[in-house]
Design a protein around this motif. Structure first.
Motif, mmCIF file in Angstrom:
data_model
loop_
_atom_site.group_PDB
_atom_site.id
_atom_site.type_symbol
_atom_site.label_atom_id
_atom_site.label_comp_id
_atom_site.label_asym_id
_atom_site.label_seq_id
_atom_site.Cartn_x
_atom_site.Cartn_y
_atom_site.Cartn_z
ATOM 1 N N ALA A 120 12.386 -8.040 -24.266
ATOM 2 C CA ALA A 120 11.117 -7.352 -24.545
ATOM 3 C C ALA A 120 11.271 -6.288 -25.627
ATOM 4 O O ALA A 120 10.644 -5.237 -25.575
ATOM 5 N N LYS A 121 12.089 -6.562 -26.633
ATOM 6 C CA LYS A 121 12.203 -5.663 -27.771
ATOM 7 C C LYS A 121 11.186 -6.004 -28.852
ATOM 8 O O LYS A 121 10.740 -5.134 -29.589
ATOM 9 N N VAL A 122 10.852 -7.294 -28.979
ATOM 10 C CA VAL A 122 9.861 -7.757 -29.959
ATOM 11 C C VAL A 122 9.029 -8.869 -29.329
ATOM 12 O O VAL A 122 9.413 -9.469 -28.335
ATOM 13 N N HIS A 123 7.882 -9.133 -29.936
ATOM 14 C CA HIS A 123 7.046 -10.254 -29.515
ATOM 15 C C HIS A 123 7.617 -11.546 -30.104
ATOM 16 O O HIS A 123 8.317 -11.524 -31.115
ATOM 17 N N GLY A 124 7.281 -12.659 -29.500
ATOM 18 C CA GLY A 124 7.750 -13.948 -29.995
ATOM 19 C C GLY A 124 7.280 -14.239 -31.409
ATOM 20 O O GLY A 124 8.031 -14.763 -32.230
ATOM 21 N N ILE A 125 6.035 -13.899 -31.718
ATOM 22 C CA ILE A 125 5.508 -14.163 -33.047
ATOM 23 C C ILE A 125 6.216 -13.317 -34.097
ATOM 24 O O ILE A 125 6.380 -13.747 -35.244
ATOM 25 N N ASP A 126 6.675 -12.122 -33.721
ATOM 26 C CA ASP A 126 7.434 -11.283 -34.647
ATOM 27 C C ASP A 126 8.749 -11.960 -35.016
ATOM 28 O O ASP A 126 9.176 -11.943 -36.173
ATOM 29 N N THR A 127 9.381 -12.552 -34.023
ATOM 30 C CA THR A 127 10.647 -13.238 -34.250
ATOM 31 C C THR A 127 10.444 -14.494 -35.089
ATOM 32 O O THR A 127 11.228 -14.774 -35.996
ATOM 33 N N VAL A 128 9.399 -15.245 -34.801
ATOM 34 C CA VAL A 128 9.122 -16.461 -35.576
ATOM 35 C C VAL A 128 8.818 -16.100 -37.033
ATOM 36 O O VAL A 128 9.325 -16.755 -37.959
ATOM 37 N N ALA A 129 8.030 -15.066 -37.246
ATOM 38 C CA ALA A 129 7.719 -14.641 -38.621
ATOM 39 C C ALA A 129 8.981 -14.174 -39.339
ATOM 40 O O ALA A 129 9.193 -14.495 -40.517
ATOM 41 N N GLY A 130 9.830 -13.429 -38.655
ATOM 42 C CA GLY A 130 11.093 -12.998 -39.251
ATOM 43 C C GLY A 130 11.999 -14.172 -39.581
ATOM 44 O O GLY A 130 12.657 -14.194 -40.627
ATOM 45 N N ALA A 131 12.032 -15.166 -38.698
ATOM 46 C CA ALA A 131 12.865 -16.349 -38.932
ATOM 47 C C ALA A 131 12.368 -17.140 -40.138
ATOM 48 O O ALA A 131 13.165 -17.570 -40.991
ATOM 49 N N ILE A 132 11.073 -17.319 -40.238
ATOM 50 C CA ILE A 132 10.509 -18.044 -41.387
ATOM 51 C C ILE A 132 10.785 -17.287 -42.680
ATOM 52 O O ILE A 132 11.179 -17.881 -43.696
ATOM 53 N N PHE A 133 10.612 -15.979 -42.646
ATOM 54 C CA PHE A 133 10.869 -15.171 -43.835
ATOM 55 C C PHE A 133 12.343 -15.243 -44.225
ATOM 56 O O PHE A 133 12.679 -15.373 -45.400
ATOM 57 N N GLY A 134 13.231 -15.143 -43.247
ATOM 58 C CA GLY A 134 14.661 -15.213 -43.527
ATOM 59 C C GLY A 134 15.084 -16.558 -44.095
ATOM 60 O O GLY A 134 15.870 -16.625 -45.048
ATOM 61 N N LEU A 135 14.554 -17.640 -43.541
ATOM 62 C CA LEU A 135 14.879 -18.966 -44.073
ATOM 63 C C LEU A 135 14.319 -19.149 -45.488
ATOM 64 O O LEU A 135 14.968 -19.771 -46.341
#
Length: 144
Positions: A120-135
């Motif tokens: 519960a440090k971040v929302h799932g959508i935050d992680t998905v957006a970060g992953a897409i940006f990183g890739l």
């Protein structure tokens, strides 16, 4: 000597990819920030005033996109792309070694990012957006 120069160029490109990802996400987060799931526990409000430390409260207000996911996926995505392009010794037909070696860094990045969602440090959508940006940053850095 040519191989050494190519290796140094790839290491510098890898480092600059991570630096660019960190810088762009760090500049983007204050503009599109959202509260993290643990904001209330970090804030520890008493009578409507946050009593948490300023750094913790500031970080809890900037959850989108997840910086850790962006940098992790940029690092592991870059590694997977470079291995796909440069290492040709596993191109034997019918071999699953290539898929396993290329997929392992991405699976590790996904597992590391999923832990932050479960904690519960971040929302799932935050992680998905970060992953897409990183890739996306990894792909751009490998193309240049």
């Amino acid at each position: 000597m040519q191989t050494r120069r190519l290796f140094v160029l790839k290491v510098v490109s890898y480092g600059s990819c991570l630096a660019y990802t960190y810088a762009v996400v760090s500049l983007l987060r204050p503009a599109v920030s959202s509260l993290s799931p643990d904001f209330l526990s970090v804030c520890a409000a008493r009578r409507g005033v946050c009593t948490g430390t300023d750094d913790n409260v500031r970080n809890a207000r900037m959850s989108f996109p997840d910086l850790n996911a962006a940098v992790t996926f940029a690092a592991m995505g870059y590694l997977s792309i470079v291995m796909t392009k440069d290492l040709e010794w596993w191109n034997a037909p019918g071999s699953a070694v290539k898929e396993i070696v290329i997929g392992t860094p991405l699976v590790l990045a996904a597992m590391g990012s999923a832990v932050r969602v479960v904690d519960a440090k971040v929302h799932g959508i935050d992680t998905v957006a970060g992953a897409i940006f990183g890739l996306a940053m990894a792909w751009i850095c490998c193309r240049v």
